[in-house]
Write a protein that holds these residues in place. Structure first.
Motif, short mmCIF file in Angstrom:
data_model
loop_
_atom_site.label_atom_id
_atom_site.label_comp_id
_atom_site.label_asym_id
_atom_site.label_seq_id
_atom_site.Cartn_x
_atom_site.Cartn_y
_atom_site.Cartn_z
N GLY A 1 0.80 -1.22 0.00
CA GLY A 1 0.00 0.00 0.00
C GLY A 1 0.83 1.26 0.00
O GLY A 1 0.53 2.23 -0.69
N ASP A 2 1.92 1.27 0.76
CA ASP A 2 2.73 2.49 0.86
C ASP A 2 3.39 2.83 -0.47
O ASP A 2 3.42 3.99 -0.88
N GLU A 3 3.92 1.78 -1.15
CA GLU A 3 4.55 2.01 -2.44
C GLU A 3 3.55 2.57 -3.44
O GLU A 3 3.84 3.49 -4.18
N TYR A 4 2.33 1.97 -3.42
CA TYR A 4 1.28 2.39 -4.36
C TYR A 4 0.93 3.84 -4.11
O TYR A 4 0.73 4.62 -5.04
N ALA A 5 0.87 4.23 -2.84
CA ALA A 5 0.47 5.60 -2.50
C ALA A 5 1.49 6.62 -2.97
O ALA A 5 1.17 7.80 -3.09
N GLY B 1 -1.95 6.32 -7.12
CA GLY B 1 -2.00 5.23 -8.09
C GLY B 1 -2.19 5.74 -9.50
O GLY B 1 -1.96 6.90 -9.83
N THR B 2 -2.64 4.81 -10.34
CA THR B 2 -2.84 5.16 -11.74
C THR B 2 -4.32 5.13 -12.06
O THR B 2 -5.11 4.50 -11.36
N ASP C 1 -0.61 8.45 -14.46
CA ASP C 1 -0.32 8.38 -13.03
C ASP C 1 -0.78 9.64 -12.28
O ASP C 1 -0.33 9.92 -11.18
N MET C 2 -1.68 10.37 -12.86
CA MET C 2 -2.35 11.51 -12.22
C MET C 2 -1.40 12.63 -11.81
O MET C 2 -1.64 13.35 -10.86
N THR C 3 -0.28 12.75 -12.53
CA THR C 3 0.59 13.90 -12.29
C THR C 3 0.73 14.75 -13.54
O THR C 3 1.28 15.84 -13.48
#
Lengths: 365, 450
Positions: free
Chosen positions: B224-228, B237-238, B256-258
């Protein structure tokens, strides 16, 4: 009393048991504070939430969580919390939304009240008088439907239907087999049978009583009389299938129509023998002679309804809640038109003039 | 090149079939979750990931999962919402069509986390061929021992059933979906009770979108932490974006929402710019029911910041100057498109798909459609525009389910940002049938107060 919850509706506080809906609590207060309900029917499980006329504003969620609810909620399906504060007629948002809902309900309604058997005891009439606007902004053709024949007892006028689903719940909960339901979706959804079946269950006549509009009416009473010309009397007979307690709608000695007894909210009353006073098809459609019945006396009629305008004995006046809603303030007269226009000059009797009244009659030079 | 988690292997030859999918590292998350993690730990991991529902509302998935009631002796269910009917959205279709096993993998892990022994995929009726693909994938997974009784010897039983809808947009609403799944008329239920308490057959139920459930797989694999860490802020996430309209390369893209909206539309990696050398006029960034934005507000927020393709940035400014991420159906309109016609098309869709249960939506959607049709044909009047505004205001928020809002928002946004185009239609009844208003208000949207 730990079990009772306090709820304040339009500045009037009532105590109700846990699990009560806002609408039921408001009905305890009575009068104008009770929101109108077109689809909710306290005797039918699962009804309500559809027509959206009973929308209210919750300005305080509860004692524990005082946040207001962001949207207007359907009071018939929202249960009260301790310390909840609800605004019904004191909220402009609610009145605006309700006027909108009334307009939506009347949008495709044919307004054929002059030839409708329900006229006079129609909830949609009451609703539009009380909460609607005087005109419509709809300029298109109103929708129509293919006609369905539901048999010898019940007449279906689909154009008048507001899709409250009450009749569907009635058939589901009172009869063994349900033969009608809602077909299609959206604004072309309709009440119909599949396929062209007659409605023949013993208790199916009750759909006429629960229908808030003239969509389902009594075929044996069709075009026979206007309801405000007939006088309701309470009567009963020995019936093996139902409670046998009914209201006869009579003119002279003639019985024009038989219905179940209804309370001030237009719902079928509790029977004295226990349970809801639904009546069977035999009592409703077959027993049309005064000699079939033991007549008890004139029924109580609530004056808030259009039919209450007729001169009945036993009319019940609706509860006046205005001063409570206004937190104890009496209604105040802001301007007396007579003070300003001097129309009421005591020495001038307008009725004695043999010509139209003129400003000179009121001393205005 | 952005991070790809869901579509990384989508173009591997034969990834639709189990053997290839397994060879490419599939079903690792099931092994990891079932053998080394407790259901609570999986929910915790999803919470940590910050995953938000990909179906439109963007509700945090971990929180939704933790709401599920766990009464003793009552079965719980997970339902996958594959009733993807929003105009402009086709991301779930892509996912299910090309890598069905990714969805199944996510479903098995999620079922384990929620304690669902019977999991349903409610797929829209029009996706008939995808039903076959899913059925085949389920058979393959079952033969390989990933489904059925006692999966991997852990004592966990899970079956996945595919249920086809009958072609109703409203069945994408979770309670209407549940009604339809039970075999009833697809009318939304009145909430509360919420599905987490009383869902399918009055049992606690979680309804999640296809993409949300597929995203559980990388969350378990990465942690979860890596995904966040992927993404920005609360948009972790993506996200799959299904881009369509007047662009050079319509299709499903994983972002990836950036990245900025401008980059998404004009870069060659994604949409490739406007087609036929036209200019950008407007965009519906999240599927047909979210508010439309004119080009100037789309690329920059009202504060002058660059708009990013994520939940927060797209909704920046509220509905006055912003929109929503929605389900990711990115519809781009060029200068040749007529906003009135476009709004009329959407209104027609919502009128057709309204379930007819509650009155504002049943009557209001039809009324709006008729008025918009009149305006589109040049037969409308100025008062019609105000009337439309009033109708949408009376529908929004007053209905049982969000379909009323979804029908009201596009009309409201079109009037809010493109009122001059509506007025032009009224003033030029002849011209509006033969030519387009074009880009005249491109940088100058007319503000309509609420």
């Amino acid at each position: 009393m730990g079990d009772l919850l306090k709820v304040t509706i339009d500045n009037i506080t009532v105590e109700v048991p846990n699990g009560t809906t806002i609408l039921q609590a408001a009905r305890l207060v009575g009068g104008e504070v009770a929101p109108p309900a077109m689809c909710y029917y306290s005797k039918l499980e699962g009804s309500g939430g559809k027509c959206r006329t009973c929308l209210v504003e919750v300005s305080k969620g509860s004692e524990k969580d005082p946040r207001p609810m962001p949207k207007l909620v359907a009071s018939c399906r929202t249960t009260v919390m301790d310390g909840m504060e609800v605004k019904n007629i004191t909220s402009d948002r609610v009145l605006d939304a309700r006027a909108g809902v009334v307009e939506f309900l009347l949008l495709n309604h044919p307004l054929d009240c002059p030839i409708c058997d329900q006229a006079g005891e129609c909830h949609l009439q009451d609703l539009s008088y009380e909460h609607g606007k005087s005109g419509t902004r709809y300029e298109f053709q109103r929708r129509t439907f293919k006609k369905h024949d539901l048999g010898d007892y019940i007449q279906l006028h689909m154009t008048r239907c507001i899709l409250c689903y009450r009749c569907v719940f009635t058939a589901d909960q009172l009869t063994k087999t349900r033969e009608h339901g809602v077909l299609d979706r959206g604004d072309h959804a309709e009440i119909a049978t599949f396929i062209e079946k007659n409605l023949q269950n013993d208790f199916i006549g009750n759909v006429i009583d629960v229908c808030p509009v003239g969509a389902l009416t009594d075929k044996t009473f069709r075009f026979k009389n206007r309801v405000w010309f007939t006088k309701p009397v309470d009567a009963h007979r020995e019936c093996t299938t139902c409670c046998g307690e009914v209201q006869l709608w009579m003119r002279g000695d003639e019985v024009f129509r038989v219905t179940a007894r209804k309370d001030e909210w237009g719902e079928v009353k509790e029977s004295t023998k226990g349970g809801t006073g639904w009546i069977c098809n035999t009592c409703r459609f077959e027993k049309k002679q005064a000699t079939d019945w033991v007549i008890e006396g004139p029924s109580e009629v609530s004056r808030h309804s259009v039919i209450g305008q007729g001169h009945y004995v036993n009319t019940v006046k609706p509860k006046e809640t205005f001063t409570d809603v206004m937190k104890g303030l009496e209604p105040r007269l802001y301007m007396d038109i007579h003070d300003i226009s001097e129309v009421n000059k005591p020495e001038v009797s307008l009725s004695l003039l043999d010509r139209p009244a003129h400003s000179t009659d009121f001393g205005k030079k | 090149m952005g991070v790809k988690l869901l579509l990384e292997k989508a173009h591997v030859e034969g990834i639709r079939y189990y053997d290839v999918y397994r060879r490419e590292g599939g079903y690792r998350s099931v092994e990891k979750a079932l053998k080394t993690m407790s259901p609570e730990a999986i929910v915790e991991e999803v919470k940590k990931s910050g995953l938000r529902g990909r179906g439109g509302a963007g509700f945090p998935t971990g929180m939704k999962w933790s709401f599920i009631a766990k009464p003793e002796g009552v079965p719980r269910h997970l339902v996958c919402n594959a009733d993807e009917s929003e105009p402009g959205t086709f991301k779930d279709r892509y996912l299910m069509e090309f890598i069905p096993h990714l969805l199944l993998e996510g479903l098995i892990v999620s079922s384990f986390a929620l304690g669902s022994n019977a999991t349903y995929i409610y797929i829209r009726g029009e996706y008939a061929w995808i039903t076959d693909i899913l059925e085949q994938a389920i058979t393959e997974a079952k033969n390989a021992g990933w489904l059925g009784k006692n999966i991997l010897g852990t004592g966990f039983d899970c079956e996945i059933y595919v249920q086809r809808g009958a072609g109703a947009y409203i069945c994408g609403e979770e309670t209407a979906l549940i009604e339809s799944l039970e075999g009833k008329r697809g009318n939304p239920r009145i909430k509360p009770p919420f599905p987490a308490i009383k869902g399918v057959w009055d049992r606690p139920t979680v309804v999640n979108n296809v993409e949300t459930l597929a995203a559980v797989v990388p969350i378990i694999n990465l942690g979860g932490d890596e995904y966040a860490k992927i993404g920005v802020g609360r948009s972790t996430g993506t996200k799959l974006i299904s881009a369509c309209g007047n662009i050079k390369k319509p299709g499903v893209y994983e972002i990836d929402m950036t990245i900025s909206v401008e980059e998404f539309i004009f870069s060659d990696e994604y949409c490739g710019g406007m087609a036929n050398g036209k200019r950008l006029k407007a965009c519906i960034p999240g599927g047909s029911s979210v508010p439309i934005l004119p080009a100037n507000l789309l690329l920059k927020t009202a504060k002058g910041e660059t708009r990013i393709m994520n939940y927060e940035s797209l909704s920046d400014g509220g509905f006055a100057t912003g929109s929503m991420m929605g389900s990711g159906g990115f519809i781009v309109l060029d200068e040749d498109q007529c906003i009135v016609k476009n709004t009329y098309t959407l209104a027609r869709f919502y009128r057709h798909e309204s379930c007819g249960q509650c009155s504002p939506c049943r009557e209001g959607t039809g009324w709006m459609e008729k008025i918009l049709k009149r305006l589109d044909e040049g037969k409308g009047s100025m008062s019609d525009i105000d009337l439309l505004w009033d109708i949408q205001r009376k529908i929004e928020g007053n209905t049982i389910c969000p379909l009323g809002d979804a029908a009201a928002w596009p009309v409201a946004a079109a009037i809010r940002h493109f009122r001059d185009e509506f007025e032009w239609h009224v003033l030029h009844p002849e011209r509006c049938t033969t030519e387009n208003y074009g880009l005249r208000h491109y940088a100058d949207p007319v503000y309509v107060p609420a």
